[in-house]
Design a protein around this motif. Structure first.
Motif: not given
Ligand code: SAM
Length: 302
Positions: A15-22, A44-48, A74-80
């Motif tokens: 289940d471990y996904q690695g560090p959060s995008l944030e 920037f918005i840095l809240s995932e 690129g946080l929003m980009t990665a989520l997109l």
């Protein structure tokens, strides 16, 4: 941490996904010694969780192509990229390149081009990236280019299916204003010709890093499935909209004379044919009236 029996087994490694995008974004910005440039509106918005909540409202789904303008770190980009088929992000600041490379390392469907969106040919960009397929726009951009970018997108040869964009609260009020009201303006008329606008969420200054001095809101404009007016010549219609609001104190007849080089009589004839009182001020006209005036000007040239 003190040794504890069974601790390792308690962690479900699958289940471990690695560090959060944030966290990845913050670390990458720090590591590459990135300094925000105020003149590029780099708040920037840095809240995932906030970005995910906003993206839930964009209607972006697995079949969609997305043009993101101003990806920042690129946080929003990665989520997109997790939600959409393909993402093309256009960023003006090359200093963000190593940060974006880290954030998007595991997003093969996201591509970044470094370009000033105001100098780009949007139709060509999306044509090359998505072929003839439809696309949506998602953008958190500096507020001083909001109007410019919205006009470009709405009048583009290949307009997007929707535009989800962060704007200043006052701009949202103007964009959704009604004809005749104090806030009704050329941008509102052009945008409402393009689509239906609504506010999705109010976003307070503290959601941004660094916080701006204004309250923002995220809004979505969906292109009309069927045009609400059908001017004979859309380019002339847009020209008329800009002319009608450019000289706010002039009557429409005087405005037409100045903007389209019409004689007094020709201007009167146009307005009579359109069923509009010649003393009306341009900025009071509805889209339907503007369309009738534009069609009447068209008739002069045929
Ligand atoms: N989307 C990111 C976020 O939500 O955190 C960044 C938002 S920040 C408000 C605006 C971004 O737009 C910055 O990364 C800035 O460098 C970029 N930008 C500013 N002007 C631009 C332009 N003319 N063309 C492309 N990107 C631009």
């Amino acid at each position: 941490m003190p040794w504890r029996a069974g601790f390792y087994e308690e962690i479900n490694m699958t289940d471990y996904q690695g560090p959060s995008l944030e966290l990845r974004a913050r670390v990458a910005l720090e590591k590459h010694r990135f300094h925000n440039t105020h003149s590029l509106g780099q708040n920037f918005i840095l809240s995932e969780s906030l970005l995910s909540g906003l993206l839930d409202e964009t209607a972006v789904g697995p079949a969609d192509n997305v043009l993101e303008i101003g990806p920042g770190p690129g946080l929003m980009t990665a989520l997109l990229a997790r939600r959409a088929a393909r993402v093309l992000a256009v960023e003006v600041d090359r200093a963000l390149e190593p940060v974006l490379a880290e954030l998007l390392a595991d997003a093969p469907n996201a591509r970044v081009v470094f370009q000033d969106i105001l100098k780009a040919d949007v139709a060509q960009l999306v044509g090359e990236a998505f072929g003839g397929e439809p696309y949506r726009v998602v953008a958190n951009l500096p507020y001083y280019i909001t109007a410019d970018i919205l006009l470009r997108l709405a009048s583009c040869q290949r307009p997007p299916e929707s535009i989800s964009i962060m704007v200043q609260w006052e701009a949202a009020e103007r964009l959704m204003s009604a004809p005749g009201s104090k806030q009704w303006c050329a941008l509102a008329a052009e945008l409402q010709y393009y689509g239906d606008a609504r506010v999705l969420a109010e976003v307070p200054p503290e959601a941004f890093d660094p916080p701006p001095h204004v309250t923002s809101c995220f809004m979505r404009i969906d292109a009309h499935a069927e045009p609400i007016v059908r001017p004979k010549d859309p380019a002339l219609f847009r020209r008329l909209i800009r002319a009608a609001f450019a000289m706010r104190r002039k009557t429409l007849a005087n405005n037409l004379k100045a903007s389209f080089g019409l004689s007094q009589q020709a201007a009167r004839d146009v307005l009579a044919a359109a069923g509009v009182d010649e003393r009306t001020r341009g900025e009071a006209l509805t889209l339907e009236e503007l369309c009738r005036v534009s069609d009447a000007i068209c008739m002069l040239h045929t």
